[in-house]
Design a protein around this motif. Structure first.
Motif, PDB file in Angstrom:
ATOM      1  N   ALA A  50      -4.668  -6.742  15.321  1.00 40.57           N
ATOM      2  CA  ALA A  50      -4.052  -7.945  15.887  1.00 40.57           C
ATOM      3  C   ALA A  50      -3.459  -7.660  17.261  1.00 40.57           C
ATOM      4  O   ALA A  50      -3.596  -8.467  18.191  1.00 40.57           O
ATOM      5  CB  ALA A  50      -2.984  -8.483  14.941  1.00 40.57           C
ATOM      6  N   LEU A  51      -2.816  -6.507  17.406  1.00 37.33           N
ATOM      7  CA  LEU A  51      -2.251  -6.148  18.708  1.00 37.33           C
ATOM      8  C   LEU A  51      -3.340  -5.917  19.746  1.00 37.33           C
ATOM      9  O   LEU A  51      -3.209  -6.328  20.905  1.00 37.33           O
ATOM     10  CB  LEU A  51      -1.366  -4.908  18.573  1.00 37.33           C
ATOM     11  N   LEU A  52      -4.421  -5.286  19.333  1.00 36.24           N
ATOM     12  CA  LEU A  52      -5.532  -5.082  20.268  1.00 36.24           C
ATOM     13  C   LEU A  52      -6.159  -6.412  20.671  1.00 36.24           C
ATOM     14  O   LEU A  52      -6.536  -6.604  21.832  1.00 36.24           O
ATOM     15  CB  LEU A  52      -6.596  -4.183  19.640  1.00 36.24           C
ATOM     16  N   ASP A  53      -6.265  -7.334  19.727  1.00 39.59           N
ATOM     17  CA  ASP A  53      -6.791  -8.659  20.041  1.00 39.59           C
ATOM     18  C   ASP A  53      -5.892  -9.365  21.049  1.00 39.59           C
ATOM     19  O   ASP A  53      -6.373 -10.030  21.971  1.00 39.59           O
ATOM     20  CB  ASP A  53      -6.947  -9.503  18.772  1.00 39.59           C
ATOM     21  N   ALA A  54      -4.568  -9.208  20.880  1.00 31.81           N
ATOM     22  CA  ALA A  54      -3.624  -9.809  21.827  1.00 31.81           C
ATOM     23  C   ALA A  54      -3.772  -9.182  23.208  1.00 31.81           C
ATOM     24  O   ALA A  54      -3.726  -9.875  24.231  1.00 31.81           O
ATOM     25  CB  ALA A  54      -2.191  -9.646  21.321  1.00 31.81           C
ATOM     26  N   LYS A  55      -3.967  -7.876  23.244  1.00 32.84           N
ATOM     27  CA  LYS A  55      -4.164  -7.176  24.519  1.00 32.84           C
ATOM     28  C   LYS A  55      -5.448  -7.656  25.198  1.00 32.84           C
ATOM     29  O   LYS A  55      -5.471  -7.899  26.412  1.00 32.84           O
ATOM     30  CB  LYS A  55      -4.211  -5.669  24.272  1.00 32.84           C
ATOM     31  N   LEU A  56      -6.497  -7.802  24.427  1.00 32.74           N
ATOM     32  CA  LEU A  56      -7.766  -8.278  24.972  1.00 32.74           C
ATOM     33  C   LEU A  56      -7.622  -9.700  25.512  1.00 32.74           C
ATOM     34  O   LEU A  56      -8.092 -10.008  26.610  1.00 32.74           O
ATOM     35  CB  LEU A  56      -8.853  -8.233  23.892  1.00 32.74           C
ATOM     36  N   ARG A  80      -2.593  -4.669  11.516  1.00 31.44           N
ATOM     37  CA  ARG A  80      -1.610  -4.943  12.571  1.00 31.44           C
ATOM     38  C   ARG A  80      -2.097  -4.427  13.912  1.00 31.44           C
ATOM     39  O   ARG A  80      -1.956  -5.092  14.938  1.00 31.44           O
ATOM     40  CB  ARG A  80      -0.262  -4.329  12.216  1.00 31.44           C
ATOM     41  N   LEU A  81      -2.678  -3.230  13.915  1.00 37.66           N
ATOM     42  CA  LEU A  81      -3.215  -2.677  15.164  1.00 37.66           C
ATOM     43  C   LEU A  81      -4.335  -3.552  15.707  1.00 37.66           C
ATOM     44  O   LEU A  81      -4.437  -3.779  16.909  1.00 37.66           O
ATOM     45  CB  LEU A  81      -3.728  -1.251  14.943  1.00 37.66           C
ATOM     46  N   SER A 109       5.084   4.464  14.551  1.00 40.88           N
ATOM     47  CA  SER A 109       5.841   4.191  13.331  1.00 40.88           C
ATOM     48  C   SER A 109       4.948   4.237  12.095  1.00 40.88           C
ATOM     49  O   SER A 109       5.370   4.662  11.032  1.00 40.88           O
ATOM     50  CB  SER A 109       6.566   2.845  13.434  1.00 40.88           C
ATOM     51  N   ALA A 110       3.701   3.800  12.220  1.00 38.84           N
ATOM     52  CA  ALA A 110       2.770   3.832  11.090  1.00 38.84           C
ATOM     53  C   ALA A 110       2.424   5.262  10.722  1.00 38.84           C
ATOM     54  O   ALA A 110       2.281   5.592   9.550  1.00 38.84           O
ATOM     55  CB  ALA A 110       1.510   3.044  11.414  1.00 38.84           C
ATOM     56  N   LYS A 111       2.267   6.143  11.713  1.00 38.57           N
ATOM     57  CA  LYS A 111       1.921   7.543  11.421  1.00 38.57           C
ATOM     58  C   LYS A 111       3.099   8.286  10.798  1.00 38.57           C
ATOM     59  O   LYS A 111       2.907   9.166   9.985  1.00 38.57           O
ATOM     60  CB  LYS A 111       1.476   8.246  12.706  1.00 38.57           C
ATOM     61  N   ILE A 112       4.305   7.937  11.177  1.00 46.62           N
ATOM     62  CA  ILE A 112       5.493   8.599  10.630  1.00 46.62           C
ATOM     63  C   ILE A 112       5.723   8.170   9.192  1.00 46.62           C
ATOM     64  O   ILE A 112       6.073   8.962   8.341  1.00 46.62           O
ATOM     65  CB  ILE A 112       6.735   8.294  11.502  1.00 46.62           C
ATOM     66  N   ALA A 113       5.519   6.888   8.914  1.00 46.71           N
ATOM     67  CA  ALA A 113       5.798   6.335   7.586  1.00 46.71           C
ATOM     68  C   ALA A 113       4.886   6.867   6.532  1.00 46.71           C
ATOM     69  O   ALA A 113       3.954   7.492   6.649  1.00 46.71           O
ATOM     70  CB  ALA A 113       5.683   4.816   7.617  1.00 46.71           C
ATOM     71  N   GLY A 172      -6.458   9.646  15.289  1.00 45.90           N
ATOM     72  CA  GLY A 172      -5.981   9.808  13.920  1.00 45.90           C
ATOM     73  C   GLY A 172      -5.717   8.487  13.208  1.00 45.90           C
ATOM     74  O   GLY A 172      -5.160   8.477  12.113  1.00 45.90           O
ATOM     75  N   ALA A 173      -6.117   7.370  13.796  1.00 46.88           N
ATOM     76  CA  ALA A 173      -5.863   6.064  13.178  1.00 46.88           C
ATOM     77  C   ALA A 173      -6.582   5.921  11.841  1.00 46.88           C
ATOM     78  O   ALA A 173      -6.191   5.103  11.021  1.00 46.88           O
ATOM     79  CB  ALA A 173      -6.281   4.940  14.130  1.00 46.88           C
ATOM     80  N   GLU A 174      -7.615   6.738  11.591  1.00 46.76           N
ATOM     81  CA  GLU A 174      -8.336   6.638  10.320  1.00 46.76           C
ATOM     82  C   GLU A 174      -7.462   7.011   9.130  1.00 46.76           C
ATOM     83  O   GLU A 174      -7.782   6.680   7.992  1.00 46.76           O
ATOM     84  CB  GLU A 174      -9.594   7.511  10.343  1.00 46.76           C
ATOM     85  N   ALA A 175      -6.334   7.669   9.388  1.00 48.66           N
ATOM     86  CA  ALA A 175      -5.433   8.060   8.308  1.00 48.66           C
ATOM     87  C   ALA A 175      -4.435   6.952   7.964  1.00 48.66           C
ATOM     88  O   ALA A 175      -3.698   7.075   6.993  1.00 48.66           O
ATOM     89  CB  ALA A 175      -4.684   9.337   8.688  1.00 48.66           C
ATOM     90  N   LEU A 176      -4.416   5.881   8.758  1.00 50.15           N
ATOM     91  CA  LEU A 176      -3.473   4.791   8.510  1.00 50.15           C
ATOM     92  C   LEU A 176      -3.933   3.932   7.336  1.00 50.15           C
ATOM     93  O   LEU A 176      -5.110   3.888   7.010  1.00 50.15           O
ATOM     94  CB  LEU A 176      -3.344   3.915   9.760  1.00 50.15           C
TER      95      LEU A 176
END
Length: 157
Positions: free
Chosen positions: A122-128, A119-120, A153-157, A108-112
């Motif tokens: 960037a976090l994925l890049d950090a994980k990689l 931000r996601l 938090s992004a989905k709730i907001a 469901g990230a397409e709804a963000l």
């Protein structure tokens, strides 16, 4: 089997005639023969110019025709494109669900919004980067937990 299940089995899905139409038009519009026909039509129109003294009516014919065709094709092609994108998203969601190592929080990230997606990313890049550098499982787990928290938090907001 509940009565609800029985009614769902016998109920036929409604035919989406516009979807069928837009698929057919999209397929036809993307063929080389369609392009050749369009070029041929423009060549015929241009060849008629000297015989019609390049009149305003002669110009109006092509302007009107191309405007109407373009206007209608936008809606038809956009409908087809939207359904293709939704189908692709459903397929990706299915792959995420069936892959034990995938992050289900991305479904469901397409709804963000754009900011949340950046931000996601960037976090994925950090994980990689952490995985490539061979950092400990604890560091990767911290990144994953932070990632899941951001998605929630992004989905709730």
């Amino acid at each position: 089997m509940t009565p609800m299940d029985a009614s769902q089995e016998t109920e036929k899905p409604k035919t989406d005639y516009f979807a069928l139409f837009s698929n057919a038009v999209s397929e036809w519009a993307g063929k080389p023969v369609t392009f050749v026909l369009a070029v041929g039509g423009i060549c015929i129109w241009a060849a008629l110019g000297p015989f019609l003294d390049y009149s305003e009516s002669w110009q109006l014919v092509v302007n009107t025709a191309t405007t109407i065709i373009t206007f209608l094709m936008i809606f038809v092609l956009q409908n087809s494109q939207n359904r293709d994108a939704k189908a692709l998203q459903v397929k990706l969601d299915e792959l995420i669900l069936t892959n034990a190592r995938a992050e289900n929080c991305f479904i469901g990230a397409e709804a963000l919004g754009e900011a949340e997606l950046l931000r996601l990313r960037a976090l994925l890049d950090a994980k990689l980067k952490a995985a490539e550098e061979g950092k400990s499982a604890e560091v990767r787990q911290d990144i994953e937990e932070h990632l899941e928290e951001k998605v929630r938090s992004a989905k709730i907001a």
